[in-house]
Write a protein that holds these residues in place. Structure first.
Motif, mmCIF file in Angstrom:
data_model
loop_
_atom_site.group_PDB
_atom_site.id
_atom_site.type_symbol
_atom_site.label_atom_id
_atom_site.label_comp_id
_atom_site.label_asym_id
_atom_site.label_seq_id
_atom_site.Cartn_x
_atom_site.Cartn_y
_atom_site.Cartn_z
ATOM 1 N N ILE A 136 72.133 32.774 47.863
ATOM 2 C CA ILE A 136 72.111 33.788 48.533
ATOM 3 C C ILE A 136 71.147 33.792 49.518
ATOM 4 C CG2 ILE A 136 71.895 36.513 48.113
ATOM 5 C CD1 ILE A 136 71.939 35.925 44.888
ATOM 6 N N ASN A 137 71.496 34.303 50.768
ATOM 7 C CA ASN A 137 70.946 34.243 51.948
ATOM 8 C C ASN A 137 70.499 35.500 52.469
ATOM 9 O OD1 ASN A 137 70.312 31.231 52.765
ATOM 10 N ND2 ASN A 137 72.548 31.304 52.908
ATOM 11 N N TYR A 138 69.337 36.070 52.344
ATOM 12 C CA TYR A 138 68.644 37.345 52.609
ATOM 13 C C TYR A 138 68.313 37.119 54.001
ATOM 14 C CZ TYR A 138 68.507 38.079 47.564
ATOM 15 O OH TYR A 138 68.843 38.225 46.412
ATOM 16 N N ALA A 139 68.171 38.029 54.857
ATOM 17 C CA ALA A 139 67.671 38.071 56.205
ATOM 18 C C ALA A 139 66.102 37.874 56.148
ATOM 19 C CB ALA A 139 67.737 39.564 56.970
ATOM 20 N N ALA A 140 65.993 36.884 56.725
ATOM 21 C CA ALA A 140 64.484 36.273 56.732
ATOM 22 C C ALA A 140 63.530 36.957 57.615
ATOM 23 C CB ALA A 140 64.494 34.788 57.388
ATOM 24 N N GLU A 141 62.323 37.263 57.075
ATOM 25 C CA GLU A 141 61.234 38.328 57.681
ATOM 26 C C GLU A 141 60.146 37.325 57.755
ATOM 27 O OE1 GLU A 141 62.061 40.837 59.315
ATOM 28 O OE2 GLU A 141 63.852 41.714 58.631
ATOM 29 N N GLY A 142 59.004 37.844 58.544
ATOM 30 C CA GLY A 142 57.676 37.436 58.212
ATOM 31 C C GLY A 142 57.584 35.845 57.990
ATOM 32 N N ARG A 281 60.972 43.697 49.734
ATOM 33 C CA ARG A 281 60.764 42.261 49.580
ATOM 34 C C ARG A 281 62.314 41.581 50.320
ATOM 35 N NH1 ARG A 281 56.754 43.725 48.839
ATOM 36 N NH2 ARG A 281 55.000 43.163 47.427
ATOM 37 N N PRO A 282 62.040 40.712 51.144
ATOM 38 C CA PRO A 282 60.658 40.454 51.573
ATOM 39 C C PRO A 282 60.091 41.651 52.421
ATOM 40 C CG PRO A 282 62.490 39.735 53.107
ATOM 41 C CD PRO A 282 63.062 40.275 51.920
ATOM 42 N N PRO A 283 58.594 41.540 52.547
ATOM 43 C CA PRO A 283 57.714 42.474 53.237
ATOM 44 C C PRO A 283 58.091 42.882 54.562
ATOM 45 C CG PRO A 283 56.374 40.839 52.303
ATOM 46 C CD PRO A 283 57.907 40.240 52.446
ATOM 47 N N VAL A 284 58.124 44.279 54.847
ATOM 48 C CA VAL A 284 58.305 44.786 56.138
ATOM 49 C C VAL A 284 57.450 44.457 57.027
ATOM 50 C CG1 VAL A 284 58.571 46.992 57.511
ATOM 51 C CG2 VAL A 284 59.851 46.651 55.197
ATOM 52 N N PHE A 285 57.626 44.249 58.357
ATOM 53 C CA PHE A 285 56.455 43.727 59.560
ATOM 54 C C PHE A 285 55.630 45.170 59.406
ATOM 55 C CE2 PHE A 285 59.216 40.706 61.603
ATOM 56 C CZ PHE A 285 58.588 39.621 61.005
ATOM 57 N N ARG A 286 54.424 44.835 59.696
ATOM 58 C CA ARG A 286 53.186 45.889 59.450
ATOM 59 C C ARG A 286 53.511 47.077 60.745
ATOM 60 N NH1 ARG A 286 48.656 46.443 62.266
ATOM 61 N NH2 ARG A 286 48.831 44.404 62.900
ATOM 62 N N LYS A 287 53.966 46.422 61.846
ATOM 63 C CA LYS A 287 53.940 47.371 62.892
ATOM 64 C C LYS A 287 55.202 48.059 62.740
ATOM 65 C CE LYS A 287 51.463 44.673 66.326
ATOM 66 N NZ LYS A 287 51.524 43.921 67.594
ATOM 67 N N ALA A 288 56.195 47.640 62.112
ATOM 68 C CA ALA A 288 57.515 48.402 61.761
ATOM 69 C C ALA A 288 57.473 49.589 60.700
ATOM 70 C CB ALA A 288 58.445 47.598 61.661
ATOM 71 N N LYS A 289 56.472 49.347 59.848
ATOM 72 C CA LYS A 289 56.561 50.249 58.745
ATOM 73 C C LYS A 289 56.540 51.841 59.056
ATOM 74 C CE LYS A 289 54.426 47.519 55.115
ATOM 75 N NZ LYS A 289 53.321 47.478 54.391
ATOM 76 N N PRO A 290 55.682 52.333 60.084
ATOM 77 C CA PRO A 290 55.838 53.724 60.506
ATOM 78 C C PRO A 290 57.214 54.158 60.665
ATOM 79 C CG PRO A 290 53.620 52.894 61.200
ATOM 80 C CD PRO A 290 54.505 51.811 60.886
ATOM 81 N N ALA A 291 58.015 53.562 61.724
ATOM 82 C CA ALA A 291 59.139 53.893 62.457
ATOM 83 C C ALA A 291 60.132 53.901 61.034
ATOM 84 C CB ALA A 291 59.435 53.176 63.250
ATOM 85 N N ILE A 292 60.296 52.927 60.178
ATOM 86 C CA ILE A 292 61.113 52.709 59.124
ATOM 87 C C ILE A 292 60.988 53.874 58.041
ATOM 88 C CG2 ILE A 292 62.036 51.201 57.309
ATOM 89 C CD1 ILE A 292 61.370 48.935 59.050
#
Length: 344
Positions: A136-142, A281-292
């Motif tokens: 299973i290929n999840y979108a890669a982040e961080g 999971r995978p974690p959200v980029f810190r800078k994107a957290k408020p907007a999301i």
């Protein structure tokens, strides 16, 4: 069986002889295609022009026995053949069942699918058999993306300086196929190879890479998901000037909306938007957290699914012959930005 990281890495280099089937699927279709390329490369041989056999998924729906028949064929060149099926789904379930029940193992089969439902019988079958490998290929982040980028760079004799992997994630929209093409270009520029490696520094990235600056794909993603078609239009113009294809823009935006869908379902299951984002999971980029977090509070599942349908539909249309190309991407993106505009 479901593949772990160690099994996956080993089989991308050398496919286990016991495996009858490899199923690559998940949200990150670019990752599945990239892995398929690595597996297929094992069967490349100048003296064997029939090293791969391609079968359409639609063919297997009408004739399920064709898959087992292809796997059982003996090559006139004496080597094993890779049988490949692209763009598959549960319609190939009967064909895979016949393949796994066949007495003769024969040639390995590689199936590349998109994102399968959790109830997918094809996925369940692939995960339950000891002679299959399900990935299973999840979108890669961080950090996951950093690992992907470092591994791909090493193939071309490149080492990535600090921060370069994240810059490449932005420039490629997280598409591993585009990433590989960019890395190949940088390797030629730096005269790098596995035998004579070189470090890819930000300076080289700026010299021949797409100089996106403030107009990177992340800015477009934020404009669209925030419901700002005016800003999205400006960002698309700047990305177009940097020769970023419309399909890369669509995929970058799609990754955000797949994430929103997953987190919104968690919110409707009882979590607060903040808790859903913090526990992603995978974690959200810190800078994107408020907007999301803000977007989760004002969007609903049907709205997000509508956006995804438009994104996927636009990509399919662009891939057809004689399509309007980037014009279709622009229309879809502006439509989604309007859809996401906050209600007054």
């Amino acid at each position: 069986m479901k593949a772990d990281k160690q099994q996956l890495a080993a089989n991308l280099t050398r496919l286990e002889p016991k495996l009858r089937l490899v199923l690559l699927h998940g949200r990150d279709e670019a990752a599945s295609r990239d892995m398929a390329r690595q597996i297929a490369r094992q069967f490349d041989a100048a003296d064997n022009p029939l090293a791969q056999t391609l079968i359409a998924a639609a063919t297997l729906k009408d004739d399920p026995s064709a898959l087992a028949a292809a796997a059982a064929e003996v090559s006139m060149f004496g080597d094993r053949t890779l049988v490949r099926v692209d763009d598959a789904g549960d319609e190939v379930l009967d064909a895979v069942t016949l393949l796994l029940n066949a007495e003769v193992a024969g040639n390995p089969v590689l199936i590349v699918a998109g994102e399968l439902k959790k109830s997918s019988k094809l996925q369940l079958l692939a995960e339950s058999s000891p002679v299959t490998l399900s990935v299973i290929n999840y979108a890669a982040e961080g950090r996951d993306w950093d690992t992907v980028a470092d591994a791909a760079a090493a193939e071309f004799g490149l080492r990535l300086a600090r921060g370069v992997a994240r810059s490449l994630a932005t420039a490629t929209g997280g598409d591993r196929g585009v990433l590989r093409a960019e890395l190949q270009k940088f390797a030629l520029y730096l005269d790098a190879s596995p035998d004579a490696p070189a470090t890819l520094e930000p300076a080289a990235l700026a010299a021949i890479g797409a100089d996106l600056g403030d107009s990177d794909i992340n800015a477009l993603v934020e404009a669209v998901s925030a419901g700002r078609p005016d800003i999205a239009d400006q960002q698309m113009a700047r990305l177009s000037e940097a020769n970023i294809p419309g399909i890369v823009m669509l995929r970058g935006i799609a990754r955000r909306f797949w994430l929103l869908l997953e987190l919104r379902l968690a919110v409707e299951g009882g979590l607060s938007p903040q808790s859903a984002v913090d526990g992603a999971r995978p974690p959200v980029f810190r800078k994107a957290k408020p907007a999301i977090t803000s977007q989760l509070g004002r969007t609903r599942v049907p709205q997000i699914r509508n956006a995804l349908d438009r994104l996927l539909g636009a990509e399919r249309e662009i891939k057809t012959s004689a399509s309007a190309g980037d014009v279709l991407a622009r229309q879809a993106i502006l439509g989604i930005a309007t859809l996401m505009a906050p209600k007054r």
